[in-house]
Write a protein that holds these residues in place. Structure first.
Motif, PDB file in Angstrom:
ATOM      1  N   UNK A 262      37.098 129.796  -0.629  1.00 26.48           N
ATOM      2  CA  UNK A 262      38.347 130.439  -1.050  1.00 26.48           C
ATOM      3  C   UNK A 262      39.505 129.901  -0.235  1.00 26.48           C
ATOM      4  N   UNK A 263      40.587 129.545  -0.942  1.00 25.36           N
ATOM      5  CA  UNK A 263      41.838 129.180  -0.275  1.00 25.36           C
ATOM      6  C   UNK A 263      42.880 130.198  -0.718  1.00 25.36           C
ATOM      7  N   UNK A 264      43.782 130.555   0.177  1.00 24.78           N
ATOM      8  CA  UNK A 264      44.704 131.646  -0.144  1.00 24.78           C
ATOM      9  C   UNK A 264      46.102 131.218  -0.555  1.00 24.78           C
ATOM     10  N   UNK A 265      46.665 130.291   0.100  1.00 19.86           N
ATOM     11  CA  UNK A 265      48.060 129.925  -0.179  1.00 19.86           C
ATOM     12  C   UNK A 265      48.553 129.150   1.019  1.00 19.86           C
ATOM     13  N   UNK A 266      49.691 128.486   0.907  1.00 17.86           N
ATOM     14  CA  UNK A 266      50.105 127.624   2.008  1.00 17.86           C
ATOM     15  C   UNK A 266      51.594 127.325   1.932  1.00 17.86           C
ATOM     16  N   UNK A 267      52.146 126.847   3.024  1.00 15.71           N
ATOM     17  CA  UNK A 267      53.515 126.313   3.001  1.00 15.71           C
ATOM     18  C   UNK A 267      53.503 124.929   2.346  1.00 15.71           C
ATOM     19  N   UNK A 268      52.485 124.148   2.709  1.00 15.20           N
ATOM     20  CA  UNK A 268      52.370 122.780   2.189  1.00 15.20           C
ATOM     21  C   UNK A 268      50.937 122.557   1.692  1.00 15.20           C
ATOM     22  N   UNK A 269      50.830 121.961   0.515  1.00 14.30           N
ATOM     23  CA  UNK A 269      49.504 121.591  -0.011  1.00 14.30           C
ATOM     24  C   UNK A 269      49.479 120.067  -0.117  1.00 14.30           C
ATOM     25  N   UNK A 270      48.441 119.445   0.411  1.00 11.44           N
ATOM     26  CA  UNK A 270      48.270 118.001   0.191  1.00 11.44           C
ATOM     27  C   UNK A 270      47.105 117.840  -0.778  1.00 11.44           C
ATOM     28  N   UNK A 271      47.408 117.259  -1.929  1.00  8.39           N
ATOM     29  CA  UNK A 271      46.382 117.057  -2.943  1.00  8.39           C
ATOM     30  C   UNK A 271      46.050 115.567  -2.978  1.00  8.39           C
ATOM     31  N   UNK A 272      44.810 115.193  -2.615  1.00 10.84           N
ATOM     32  CA  UNK A 272      44.496 113.763  -2.545  1.00 10.84           C
ATOM     33  C   UNK A 272      43.349 113.390  -3.470  1.00 10.84           C
ATOM     34  N   UNK A 273      43.454 112.167  -4.053  1.00  8.36           N
ATOM     35  CA  UNK A 273      42.365 111.708  -4.903  1.00  8.36           C
ATOM     36  C   UNK A 273      42.700 110.391  -5.574  1.00  8.36           C
ATOM     37  N   UNK A 274      41.646 109.688  -6.032  1.00  3.95           N
ATOM     38  CA  UNK A 274      41.877 108.368  -6.646  1.00  3.95           C
ATOM     39  C   UNK A 274      42.715 108.482  -7.924  1.00  3.95           C
ATOM     40  N   UNK A 275      42.566 109.616  -8.652  1.00  4.30           N
ATOM     41  CA  UNK A 275      43.293 109.774  -9.923  1.00  4.30           C
ATOM     42  C   UNK A 275      44.371 110.857  -9.788  1.00  4.30           C
ATOM     43  N   UNK A 276      44.956 110.967  -8.611  1.00  5.43           N
ATOM     44  CA  UNK A 276      45.943 112.035  -8.356  1.00  5.43           C
ATOM     45  C   UNK A 276      47.142 111.944  -9.297  1.00  5.43           C
TER      46      UNK A 276
END
Ligand code: C5P
Length: 246
Positions: free
Chosen positions: A121-135
């Motif tokens: 479970x993740x709750x929330x954030x100031x900053x989200x880094x979303x990483x991936x080959x097909x980002x």
């Protein structure tokens, strides 16, 4: 400092009514280009509480039939095609997380090519880094990204890193890694990943070795967060203003 992976940010409330919009950084680039290392360096240098790292790898579709499992085991399954990812779940998850709401994330196991039973479970954030080959491979997903960074690392360096990583961490052998690389990974980079470089706001040559680029990215994110904070305060102040009766 809290590098946030679990727990609740102070503004979080069960119903999401106190939610706070997160700043989302998309981090694309070829396999083993150093995306996770760049993400970690950004998180360290940002020095902001409640930063979350979300990996596209968590959203590989589950291989349900024996044939697909056998293909994966013999390096004959194409994990480097957009169809291998559950984009609907990625978009729904990122939307909720961006709104400051809690989400459940699948945990992917590269040794068995399947999801583990438990989700985190993740709750929330100031900053989200979303990483991936097909980002940057989906239009709907692109709309959720406030900053798009492409990590551009030479293909020979990526291949060497991938050989090392897949053998030591993902239960593969040298022949299998080379076969999969030539059959799927390299053609997919040319067809789907490299062309998305032009969609990026910033291209980082050499990946984690490029500390100047990382400094500039961090400065930009700080200024964006300050701007957001100021506009939230201004909105609150105007909501509380008292106008005299006519
Ligand atoms: O961490 P990285 O971005 O390199 O992960 C993406 C790579 O993982 C893809 O290039 C894909 O070939 C590989 N992969 C794999 N086996 C799986 C799922 C993905 O080798 N079961």
């Amino acid at each position: 400092r809290t590098i946030y992976t679990a727990g609740r940010p102070p503004w979080y409330n069960e119903h999401g009514t106190q939610s706070k919009e997160a700043f989302v950084i998309g981090l694309g680039g070829g396999s083993a280009s150093g995306k996770t290392t760049v993400a970690t360096m950004i998180i360290e240098a940002l020095d902001v509480p409640w930063v979350v790292l979300l990996s596209m790898d968590s959203f590989y579709k589950v291989r349900t039939c024996i044939q697909q499992q056998e293909q994966a085991a013999s390096n004959d399954f194409n994990f480097d095609h957009p169809d291998a990812f559950d984009f609907d779940l990625i978009i729904a998850t990122l939307k909720k997380l961006k709104q400051g709401k809690s989400v459940k994330i699948p945990i992917y196991d590269f040794t068995t090519h399947s999801r583990k039973k438990e989700w985190k479970t993740l709750y929330g954030a100031n900053v989200i880094i979303f990483e991936g080959i097909m980002a940057f491979a989906d239009k709907e997903l692109l709309k959720l990204l406030d900053l798009k960074i492409f990590v551009d690392t030479d293909s020979d360096i990526r291949l060497v890193r991938r050989l090392r990583r897949d053998i030591s961490e993902r239960g593969r052998d040298i022949e299998g890694v080379i076969k999969q690389y030539n059959k799927f990974v390299k053609p997919a980079f040319d067809q789907y990943i490299q062309p998305t470089m032009r969609l990026a706001d910033i291209v980082v040559p050499r990946g984690s070795g490029n500390t100047v680029a990382i400094d500039l990215i961090v400065q930009h994110v700080h200024s964006q967060l300050e701007e957001r904070e100021l506009s939230v305060r201004a909105a609150l102040a105007s909501a509380h203003q008292c106008h005299p009766l006519p």
